[in-house]
Design an enzyme around this catalytic site. Sequence first.
Site, mmCIF file in Angstrom:
data_model
loop_
_atom_site.group_PDB
_atom_site.id
_atom_site.type_symbol
_atom_site.label_atom_id
_atom_site.label_comp_id
_atom_site.label_asym_id
_atom_site.label_seq_id
_atom_site.Cartn_x
_atom_site.Cartn_y
_atom_site.Cartn_z
ATOM 1 N N MET A 60 9.537 4.419 -1.065
ATOM 2 C CA MET A 60 8.112 4.215 -0.830
ATOM 3 C C MET A 60 7.895 3.617 0.567
ATOM 4 S SD MET A 60 6.515 5.443 -3.457
ATOM 5 C CE MET A 60 6.623 5.767 -5.207
ATOM 6 N N SER A 61 7.067 2.566 0.656
ATOM 7 C CA SER A 61 6.664 2.055 1.967
ATOM 8 C C SER A 61 7.718 1.195 2.663
ATOM 9 C CB SER A 61 5.354 1.279 1.839
ATOM 10 O OG SER A 61 4.304 2.171 1.539
ATOM 11 N N VAL A 62 8.868 0.974 2.044
ATOM 12 C CA VAL A 62 9.998 0.423 2.799
ATOM 13 C C VAL A 62 10.299 1.342 3.983
ATOM 14 C CG1 VAL A 62 12.493 -0.050 2.696
ATOM 15 C CG2 VAL A 62 10.997 -0.836 0.857
ATOM 16 N N ALA B 289 0.809 -1.209 0.000
ATOM 17 C CA ALA B 289 0.000 0.000 0.000
ATOM 18 C C ALA B 289 0.839 1.253 0.000
ATOM 19 C CB ALA B 289 -0.911 -0.008 1.219
ATOM 20 N N LYS C 251 8.289 2.620 6.023
ATOM 21 C CA LYS C 251 7.506 2.218 7.191
ATOM 22 C C LYS C 251 8.297 1.299 8.114
ATOM 23 C CE LYS C 251 2.852 2.299 5.119
ATOM 24 N NZ LYS C 251 3.150 3.060 3.898
#
Length: 419
Positions: A137-139, A6, A141
């Site tokens: 990107m969501s890495v 996501a 997180k």
Amino acid sequence: MYKLIAAFCFAMACGATRADAPASGTSIMAGVPPPPADQVTLDNWLEPPYNVWSLQHVDAILPTTTVDRGVGPVSALEVEPYDLSQFEFVDYAGTKRNLSQFLKDQHIDALALWSNGKLRQEVYRNGETARTRHLMMSVTKSFTGLVAELLIAEGKLDETKQVTDYVPELIGSAYDDATLRNLMNMEIGIDFAEIYDDPSSTIFQFAYAAGFRPVPPGVKSFPSLYEFLPSLRKKGRHGEDFHYVTANSEVLGWVIEKVTGTGFAHVFEQKVYGKIGAERDAFYATDPHGKAVSGGGLNITARDAMRLAVMMAQEGAFNGQQIVPAAVVAKIAAGSTPRPSLWGNENGGRDHSYMSQWYIDQPSGTVSAEGIHGQTIHILPKDDIAMVVQSSYPDADGPFFIVLDSFFASVAKELKGKP
């Protein structure tokens, strides 16, 4: 079923190429000035083929804040190439690929492989170099989750306390009655939809507040993430199932800022990044009020991402020091309660879990961080094997990640135990 990956695909039709776009990424931003059809803007930067350029030049598109590498020497990455010229693997659909085909098919910008204390492969494509800082990107997180775990280990955070104990501005929002652990494991009951081709979806409001998309005329939006996050409302119960919501990672970053009294990018710098002997400063994309986007804003070179991955693979030790307590890495790698909504657990499966913003594959022991358009870190902590991939894959999700899983399982088997 493809993995649920996501956040941060804010094009109006994710993976679609505009009719007026160049036929390929080769002419993007070429010329002084570039022709209008070749220019990357806030409107098109997440669309192919513009993302081939933009994911390597985020600081030319969005406001940013620096993550200082520190003043120490660059840490060594011992290079000993391993010959993969004859390597082939079969993916989930039975398609056989060699390394060259894999790199092309998956639109890989950078690939780094590590095993047995050595850098075995380092490949750059599509204009990327060893000095390029690529959006992860969501890495992102996963490193937000790692910092939170560090603060728990230091006694500065308590995972059993409620989120609103740390951020009272969220009282009355979706985060009422949610514990910090609920937040870290994406188990918040929240009315939030990440539907990337629906402008009425909540993720578009998130994108406007983050400054990742221009606000269309006539659309009411929030000026920053600090204003947007308290507007979210509860739906369902906390702690019962996995629900991937990028806003949760931004709230976690806010919790960290509250307890430390400083911006998240600086906390990451102090706790982790400034200790690894990085080759280059990293940076975060920020929202219009300067909040580091802790759910998807980290930009970093592939080599420095590998340093972070190796630190995790070596139980938190790297650059001659114990940067992260071994117990913190072990806690993450052990995973959490498998939840029905998490990819891989369909039809009653219990092989996968999500722990502190990391994906855990229980059978193989693989710990991974994943972000749309093909950003990944895969780690086998018990085997000292790690992989970093940076990509400009045209689709946000699609088959990329399940193909990558097949590749990593095969290449890890090939590298395991090799001197």
